[in-house]
Design a protein around this motif. Structure first.
Motif: not given
Ligand code: SF4
Ligand code: MSK
Length: 655
Positions: A98-105, A150-155, A227-229, A262-269
């Motif tokens: 879900x967090x990765x999809x938020x970053x995509x959004x 994809x966020x809809x897939x969670x809910x 993985x996909x996102x 989660x890669x959201x921070x490490x990618x930016x580092x």
């Protein structure tokens, strides 16, 4: 008690373990000793504290209580505990997704400088698959719709997960018949929790099927979406050379380790560590540069996309700090031992927690939010640099070991290699299997566990598989274990693989053990086997393929979920330690025998890694025989069992 010299099969780790003992710094193995004897009820899965009439426990010897206060039997309690554990794992993976999809959004809405859409090919491919119009629209517009879907897939509240359409027909039939087709990621996890509440579901089989449905929502939902996102946001990994083990730490550079998932921070580092201003700051402090390295699955994420070296796997997180040269460790979520915070009292390392979901007593919390990702990443790199002058030279001890590796194979690119640039298909792999040059495929994944000699089970199993011409794909800490032992280098084929596998590896320049990513990337193994089914010739459903799975040193609840979705997708899977279900013969038999009728595959529990590898090979040979495929092309050390031997063994097992 695990003797000191048996604590690890990795010389670098053993050196640091000895050093920790000499310095009287307690580490995981010492804390395990302090826990002995561990609770036998817990190991068997027969204790319950789901309400305050308990805790209740069932006497495994049949002499004491055979029910909890509410009347729950051992079968119910075991199945309920299995489900609760699995849900912890499925939730962890899915929340990551879900967090990765938020970053995509954020990237799609242009609200982030840190995130850009790099995997445009995959973006367009997924848009087509999900029916999102993409012609004449830019990447941001398409990504916005995809993130929303994809966020809809969670809910999701109605119907079934969109990715069920990816699953071969036979698996869909199995799931429908068992009532386990995943409906919505959050829904299946919440329903599972509800089922475990006192006085809700007490039918052990129904509880186990609740586990299966939540696991499938993880594997084909949360993890697959993660993985996909990640591929869309950070780019599809390409096979990349790098190094693994504690020897990647450098005495003359600022060492910053990222640890977690989660890669959201490490990618930016990764980007921040290359910032010229920060590099200049590091030099002004007397360092030659900034050395970024990873531990656990954060390591796998940035290894496969940027070639960032890996400092170690799960049981090396404390050992890395004990080298005395880690100026900062940045952690996010999952598999981070709270114990590392205390090491700051003995070593100069500063440890920063960053996730809004995960705080640790003793760590400095610098909360990370996607919309200010670069600012936070630079702050963390700066803090690492500023801590460099605080090192205590007398405590510095870096093991010399580091091994070369290739990482970053994906469902999309693995078999581009086998097919060659002009024939990128799964045909060559399926041909190789049909001909018996490759005997089968094994996914070996999972953690380390302080109860077993660190890395040994992974290494022994994987070596036994490849010398028997079985191509191995890996994720997580298992991949790191094998990387450190040189098994992820192309040269490993000559050294360890059987003749058939060697021929393939030599022809296309791949290692006999392929790194396909982090824990959520076990979904790549699912999509790869789907491609094998589609290609045809080695089985028209997943359960018919000569494919097996294993988690030889698992410890995390995520591994329960992974194992369950892999088995329920039709792949025979061997694990060590056994699932904590042995307090119920009924549940154990359901998982290890009856599942064959439901899903065409079972779990198996085997503590010896070579015996476990042989169970996997026997299964592959049985599948080959059922498909009418020839025996292995070359003589193999573990000979194929004849039909008679298998039938005799099966008859004996049935008695
Ligand atoms: Fe005991 Fe039943 Fe309560 Fe569990 S739910 S603690 S078995 S009374
Ligand atoms: S990090 S879940 S110890 S593989 Fe993914 Fe390693 Fe297991 Fe954590």
């Amino acid at each position: 008690m695990v003797e000191r010299k048996q604590r690890s099969a990795d010389p670098a780790s053993l050196e640091m373990i000895n050093f920790a003992c000499e310095a009287e710094v307690p580490i995981a193995w010492d804390r395990l000793d302090a826990q002995e004897p561990q609770c036998g009820f817990g190991r068997l899965g027969i204790c319950c504290r789901n309400c305050t009439m308990g805790p209740c426990r069932i006497d495994p010897f049949g002499e004491g209580a055979d029910r909890g206060v509410c009347g729950a039997t051992a079968d119910t309690i075991v199945a309920r505990n299995l489900l609760r554990g699995l849900l912890g794992g499925a939730a962890a993976h899915s929340d990551h997704g879900r967090d990765i999809v938020h970053a995509l959004a954020l990237a799609a809405e242009g609200k982030s400088d840190a995130y850009k859409i790099k995997g445009t090919v995959k973006l367009r491919k997924l848009a087509e698959e999900y029916g999102i119009p993409s012609e004449g629209r830019n990447d941001q517009e398409v990504a916005k719709d995809l993130a929303h879907l994809l966020l809809g897939e969670f809910g999701r509240q109605e119907g079934v997960l969109a990715n069920v359409a990816r699953v071969p027909e036979q698996q869909q039939k199995f799931w429908a018949a068992a009532g386990v087709t995943p409906r919505g990621v959050d829904q299946d996890i919440v329903t599972g929790m509800h089922m475990t509440h006192i006085g809700v579901d007490n039918d052990p089989e129904h509880l186990v099927m609740g586990s299966v449905r939540a696991a499938l929502a993880d594997g084909w939902g949360g993890s697959m979406i993660a993985t996909d996102v990640s591929d869309i946001l950070f780019g599809e990994p390409q096979p990349t050379r790098s190094l693994a083990n504690l020897g990647v730490l450098n005495e003359d550079e600022v060492n910053l380790i990222v640890h977690g998932h989660e890669p959201t921070l490490s990618e930016v580092i990764v980007a921040a560590a290359g910032d010229p201003e920060l590099v200049a700051l590091a030099e002004s402090k007397g360092a030659k540069g900034i050395n970024l390295a990873g531990i656990c699955c954060t390591a796998n994420e940035i290894l496969m996309r940027h070639g960032i070296p890996v400092a170690g796997n799960f049981l090396q997180q404390e050992l890395a700090i004990i080298t005395g040269v880690v100026d900062a460790m940045v952690v996010d979520v999952q598999c981070i031992m709270p114990a590392i915070a205390r090491l700051q009292e003995c070593f100069h390392t500063k440890i920063f927690s960053t996730s809004p979901k995960a705080k640790f007593p003793g760590m400095t919390h610098i909360e990370f939010h996607e919309d200010e990702a670069m600012e936070t990443a630079k702050k963390l790199v700066r803090l690492a640099i500023e801590n460099f002058p605080n090192r205590n030279a007398s405590k510095v001890r870096i093991p010399k070991e580091k091994e070369g590796l290739i990482a970053g194979f994906t469902t999309e690119d693995i078999f581009t290699f086998l097919g060659g640039r002009y024939r990128p298909s799964y045909r060559p792999l399926c041909d190789g299997i049909q001909a018996g040059r490759i005997r089968g495929l094994a996914g070996v994944v999972g953690c380390n566990n302080a109860k077993f000699t660190h890395d040994r089970y992974h290494l022994e199993m994987v070596k036994e598989l490849i010398r028997n011409d079985i191509l191995v794909v890996q994720t997580g800490c298992s991949a790191i274990a094998c990387a450190k032992a040189g098994l992820l280098a192309p040269e490993a084929a000559e050294k360890y693989a059987g003749n058939g596998l060697q021929e393939i590896c030599r022809a296309v320049g791949i290692p006999p053990v392929l790194h396909v990513g982090s824990c959520v990337d076990n979904s790549r193994i699912l999509t790869a086997v789907v491609e094998m089914v589609k290609e045809g010739g080695i089985g028209d459903s997943i359960d018919k393929l000569p494919v097996v799975g294993a988690a030889p040193e698992w410890m995390s609840e995520k591994a329960i979920s992974i194992g369950m979705y892999v088995v329920a997708s039709g792949i025979f899977t061997v694990v060590n330690p056994p699932l904590p279900v042995r307090g119920s013969r009924y549940v154990e038999e359901l998982l290890t025998k009856t599942f064959e009728d439901y899903f065409g595959a079972t779990w198996a529990f085997e503590e010896d890694p070579i015996e476990a590898a042989h169970l996997m090979i026997d299964h592959i040979d049985r599948k080959r025989r059922d498909l009418g495929l020839p025996p292995p092309m070359y003589e193999v050390p573990y000979a194929p069992k004849t039909v008679e031997t298998i039938e005799t063994a099966e008859a004996a097992a049935a008695l």
